[in-house]
Design an enzyme around this catalytic site. Sequence first.
Site, PDB file in Angstrom:
ATOM      1  N   LYS A 185      31.230  29.333  28.895  1.00  0.00           N
ATOM      2  CA  LYS A 185      32.492  28.616  29.108  1.00  0.00           C
ATOM      3  C   LYS A 185      32.582  28.193  30.565  1.00  0.00           C
ATOM      4  O   LYS A 185      32.765  29.006  31.462  1.00  0.00           O
ATOM      5  CB  LYS A 185      33.707  29.488  28.776  1.00  0.00           C
ATOM      6  CG  LYS A 185      34.997  28.659  28.863  1.00  0.00           C
ATOM      7  CD  LYS A 185      36.167  29.506  29.268  1.00  0.00           C
ATOM      8  CE  LYS A 185      37.009  29.061  30.414  1.00  0.00           C
ATOM      9  NZ  LYS A 185      37.077  27.722  30.896  1.00  0.00           N
ATOM     10  N   THR A 241      39.355  38.305  40.911  1.00  0.00           N
ATOM     11  CA  THR A 241      39.447  39.724  40.573  1.00  0.00           C
ATOM     12  C   THR A 241      40.494  39.938  39.479  1.00  0.00           C
ATOM     13  O   THR A 241      40.308  40.764  38.579  1.00  0.00           O
ATOM     14  CB  THR A 241      39.765  40.536  41.843  1.00  0.00           C
ATOM     15  OG1 THR A 241      38.650  40.373  42.737  1.00  0.00           O
ATOM     16  CG2 THR A 241      39.957  42.021  41.561  1.00  0.00           C
ATOM     17  N   GLU A 242      41.575  39.165  39.515  1.00  0.00           N
ATOM     18  CA  GLU A 242      42.642  39.325  38.517  1.00  0.00           C
ATOM     19  C   GLU A 242      42.104  39.047  37.116  1.00  0.00           C
ATOM     20  O   GLU A 242      42.337  39.818  36.181  1.00  0.00           O
ATOM     21  CB  GLU A 242      43.804  38.361  38.821  1.00  0.00           C
ATOM     22  CG  GLU A 242      44.608  38.713  40.062  1.00  0.00           C
ATOM     23  CD  GLU A 242      43.808  38.624  41.376  1.00  0.00           C
ATOM     24  OE1 GLU A 242      42.877  37.785  41.469  1.00  0.00           O
ATOM     25  OE2 GLU A 242      44.093  39.415  42.292  1.00  0.00           O
ATOM     26  N   GLU A 261      31.393  39.335  38.821  1.00  0.00           N
ATOM     27  CA  GLU A 261      31.181  38.962  40.225  1.00  0.00           C
ATOM     28  C   GLU A 261      32.485  38.319  40.665  1.00  0.00           C
ATOM     29  O   GLU A 261      32.845  37.243  40.190  1.00  0.00           O
ATOM     30  CB  GLU A 261      29.980  38.009  40.307  1.00  0.00           C
ATOM     31  CG  GLU A 261      29.401  37.924  41.690  1.00  0.00           C
ATOM     32  CD  GLU A 261      29.975  36.755  42.432  1.00  0.00           C
ATOM     33  OE1 GLU A 261      30.989  36.980  43.149  1.00  0.00           O
ATOM     34  OE2 GLU A 261      29.451  35.659  42.300  1.00  0.00           O
ATOM     35  N   CYS A 295      32.744  32.773  47.114  1.00  0.00           N
ATOM     36  CA  CYS A 295      33.204  34.159  47.060  1.00  0.00           C
ATOM     37  C   CYS A 295      32.653  34.973  48.229  1.00  0.00           C
ATOM     38  O   CYS A 295      33.283  35.911  48.682  1.00  0.00           O
ATOM     39  CB  CYS A 295      32.822  34.795  45.729  1.00  0.00           C
ATOM     40  SG  CYS A 295      31.127  34.463  45.262  1.00  0.00           S
ATOM     41  N   GLU A 396      41.920  36.847  49.561  1.00  0.00           N
ATOM     42  CA  GLU A 396      40.968  35.743  49.418  1.00  0.00           C
ATOM     43  C   GLU A 396      41.738  34.421  49.392  1.00  0.00           C
ATOM     44  O   GLU A 396      42.630  34.230  48.568  1.00  0.00           O
ATOM     45  CB  GLU A 396      40.178  35.905  48.115  1.00  0.00           C
ATOM     46  CG  GLU A 396      39.120  34.854  47.951  1.00  0.00           C
ATOM     47  CD  GLU A 396      38.185  35.136  46.777  1.00  0.00           C
ATOM     48  OE1 GLU A 396      38.672  35.347  45.664  1.00  0.00           O
ATOM     49  OE2 GLU A 396      36.960  35.133  47.000  1.00  0.00           O
TER      50      GLU A 396
HETATM   51  P1  NDP Z   1      39.747  32.191  37.628  1.00  0.00           P
HETATM   52  O1  NDP Z   1      39.242  33.553  37.835  1.00  0.00           O
HETATM   53  O2  NDP Z   1      41.077  31.996  37.004  1.00  0.00           O
HETATM   54  O3  NDP Z   1      38.726  31.332  36.732  1.00  0.00           O
HETATM   55  C1  NDP Z   1      37.359  31.599  36.588  1.00  0.00           C
HETATM   56  C2  NDP Z   1      36.924  31.330  35.150  1.00  0.00           C
HETATM   57  O4  NDP Z   1      37.641  32.198  34.260  1.00  0.00           O
HETATM   58  C3  NDP Z   1      37.242  29.919  34.653  1.00  0.00           C
HETATM   59  O5  NDP Z   1      36.270  29.520  33.709  1.00  0.00           O
HETATM   60  C4  NDP Z   1      38.584  30.115  33.964  1.00  0.00           C
HETATM   61  O6  NDP Z   1      38.872  29.120  32.996  1.00  0.00           O
HETATM   62  C5  NDP Z   1      38.374  31.459  33.295  1.00  0.00           C
HETATM   63  N1  NDP Z   1      39.605  32.177  32.987  1.00  0.00           N
HETATM   64  C6  NDP Z   1      40.831  32.020  33.533  1.00  0.00           C
HETATM   65  N2  NDP Z   1      41.711  32.890  32.982  1.00  0.00           N
HETATM   66  C7  NDP Z   1      41.022  33.606  32.067  1.00  0.00           C
HETATM   67  C8  NDP Z   1      41.372  34.656  31.180  1.00  0.00           C
HETATM   68  N3  NDP Z   1      42.606  35.139  31.117  1.00  0.00           N
HETATM   69  N4  NDP Z   1      40.411  35.171  30.380  1.00  0.00           N
HETATM   70  C9  NDP Z   1      39.149  34.704  30.428  1.00  0.00           C
HETATM   71  N5  NDP Z   1      38.751  33.700  31.246  1.00  0.00           N
HETATM   72  C10 NDP Z   1      39.680  33.156  32.070  1.00  0.00           C
HETATM   73  O7  NDP Z   1      39.721  31.442  38.990  1.00  0.00           O
HETATM   74  P2  NDP Z   1      40.607  30.168  39.406  1.00  0.00           P
HETATM   75  O8  NDP Z   1      39.832  28.991  39.029  1.00  0.00           O
HETATM   76  O9  NDP Z   1      41.981  30.215  38.852  1.00  0.00           O
HETATM   77  O10 NDP Z   1      40.724  30.366  40.949  1.00  0.00           O
HETATM   78  C11 NDP Z   1      41.728  31.236  41.461  1.00  0.00           C
HETATM   79  C12 NDP Z   1      41.190  32.034  42.601  1.00  0.00           C
HETATM   80  O11 NDP Z   1      40.137  32.865  42.158  1.00  0.00           O
HETATM   81  C13 NDP Z   1      40.580  31.199  43.713  1.00  0.00           C
HETATM   82  O12 NDP Z   1      41.518  30.686  44.566  1.00  0.00           O
HETATM   83  C14 NDP Z   1      39.667  32.219  44.332  1.00  0.00           C
HETATM   84  O13 NDP Z   1      40.400  33.024  45.214  1.00  0.00           O
HETATM   85  C15 NDP Z   1      39.183  33.029  43.161  1.00  0.00           C
HETATM   86  N6  NDP Z   1      37.878  32.573  42.688  1.00  0.00           N
HETATM   87  C16 NDP Z   1      36.802  33.324  42.961  1.00  0.00           C
HETATM   88  C17 NDP Z   1      35.567  32.878  42.591  1.00  0.00           C
HETATM   89  C18 NDP Z   1      34.341  33.652  42.877  1.00  0.00           C
HETATM   90  O14 NDP Z   1      33.271  33.060  42.894  1.00  0.00           O
HETATM   91  N7  NDP Z   1      34.418  34.940  43.064  1.00  0.00           N
HETATM   92  C19 NDP Z   1      35.366  31.599  41.922  1.00  0.00           C
HETATM   93  C20 NDP Z   1      36.579  30.910  41.621  1.00  0.00           C
HETATM   94  C21 NDP Z   1      37.771  31.395  42.018  1.00  0.00           C
HETATM   95  P3  NDP Z   1      39.688  27.810  33.421  1.00  0.00           P
HETATM   96  O15 NDP Z   1      38.883  27.134  34.446  1.00  0.00           O
HETATM   97  O16 NDP Z   1      39.774  27.074  32.148  1.00  0.00           O
HETATM   98  O17 NDP Z   1      41.002  28.299  33.938  1.00  0.00           O
END
Ligand code: NDP
Length: 510
Positions: A185, A241-242, A261, A295, A396
């Site tokens: 996904k 992380t959430e 990760e 990240c 972050e």
């Molecule tokens: P998310 O953690 O929300 O998204 C990452 C992936 O998880 C996307 O494919 C997203 O889908 C999917 N996702 C979102 N909610 C759920 C859920 N409840 N259950 C399963 N999968 C889910 O990151 P965001 O894009 O919202 O970014 C928010 C913050 O997260 C950033 O500002 C940054 O701080 C952090 N982040 C960290 C990353 C890293 O590499 N460690 C990468 C990206 C973000 P969809 O895109 O459809 O929402």
Amino acid sequence: MNAQTDHDLPRYGLYIDGSWTTPTEDMLPVTEPALSSTMAYITNGTAADVDRAVQSARTAFDAGPWPHTPPHERARILHAIADAMEERTDEFAEIEARNLGAPLRKTTFVDVPWAIEHIRIFAELARRHPYEPLPWIDVPSVSWNFVWREPIGVCGQIIPWNYPLLMAVWKIAPALATGNTIILKPASYTPLTALMLAETIHDTGLLPRGVLNLVTGSGTMVGEAIARHPGVDKIAFTGSTEVGRRIMELGSATIKRVTLELGGKSPSLVLPDADLDLATDGVLFGVFFNGGQSCEAGTRCFVPEALHDEFLDRLIKRAESLHLGDPLDLETDLGPLVSETQCARVEEYIAIGKSEGAQLATGGRRARIAGFERAPFVEPTIFSGVRNEMRLAQEEIFGPVLAVIPYRSITEAIALANANRYGLGAAVWSRDLQRAIEVAKRIRSGTVWINDHHLINPLAPFGGYKQSGIGREHGTSGLLAYTEEKHIHVDMMQKREGRLWWDALLPPTD
Ligand code: NDP
């Protein structure tokens, strides 16, 4: 969006069971951040789509040839996929740049070649036989023991938007190399190069039906449906992380294997003997690469008090020389952020930093770039006078924002570096390699670069301490994270006499 051109935009179906679904009416727009306009539409997948993808991956695993395909054959197929990607290099680089807002210079020289090389490296790792001998043992009986590594099964892989192609490849390469089947996904902001990857793989005709499935759609619908599906054996997730926490929760119902990760707030420690020219560029590379949307970005810079003012001046001068502009212009150093939402989040943190009493040393505003006035550009931003306990230094941000923090002793610098809930990456800048290694050993993070940053080595484990994640990607650890280990015990005595354990229940009869 110009209604006349909207009709001509690419519309992607889902890739399930070896074919593409027909796009429906329920589509999500994909934005090109530099132009703030729609560049494609993706299918808004549902739980029913996930269910079909899982059934397909399940059948491909339980009844298909893929898990039992010899490693050398899987390696050949992975190399063929890498070859096919190579033929579309320019297209991958351009779409990645347009969809993410990342400079074409970066997507051309980093993302796409690294992604291809990553597949080749895992093709080679896959050749290693999944057999691991154990030492000979003759107590309590003479036996030959070995570990046999097998694929885990159906893997749900949920990836973020910040390195769309690399993230897709990091997930699928080890999973395929070890014989698993996949439901991928992509992030809704940046799904296009993952979709192109699925197209490229489909066109090779080399993977059996159902080995790779791709379902687009929202995280809360598609992501959660994957994470809770009882037919999925493992979840590999990169993102916040959430959401990582939520995935663990959902996966716990069926005790899924989970690798996560997650976020980071990586420190860059400039030691008193650092080469300041190198450290200046290195610290800026550490924080601003990919617009700070990494990240492992080095977002907290610890500098000796005695060097603070000089080093800060150097950072400011160099940061102000960075060129923001059109991602497709090869002169551009920084493009826009991925979205308005991300831009608003970064601006909010800049406001938080100011309200906490940190001093804005440079940047701090949304940048207006001629010809791209609506795009979410943020100036490279540096705060000084930051205390490590401020939210600016603890949370972050995921944007081009650096916090510079002075320290009095290396012991204090290490303590400050470790005083954070994350532990993904770190950098140490020093001419004294022995001392740098000693400092590296004391930093609680999964990777420490000495005089460098971001160089995530496909052969080295990558992952987080603390709330930066669970498990490792890459290298042998990353490969083994897609395997179950089975102990096989072979009796070598071939007779009844002398079996001490049997005798405990069934004493010999004669
Ligand atoms: P998310 O953690 O929300 O998204 C990452 C992936 O998880 C996307 O494919 C997203 O889908 C999917 N996702 C979102 N909610 C759920 C859920 N409840 N259950 C399963 N999968 C889910 O990151 P965001 O894009 O919202 O970014 C928010 C913050 O997260 C950033 O500002 C940054 O701080 C952090 N982040 C960290 C990353 C890293 O590499 N460690 C990468 C990206 C973000 P969809 O895109 O459809 O929402």
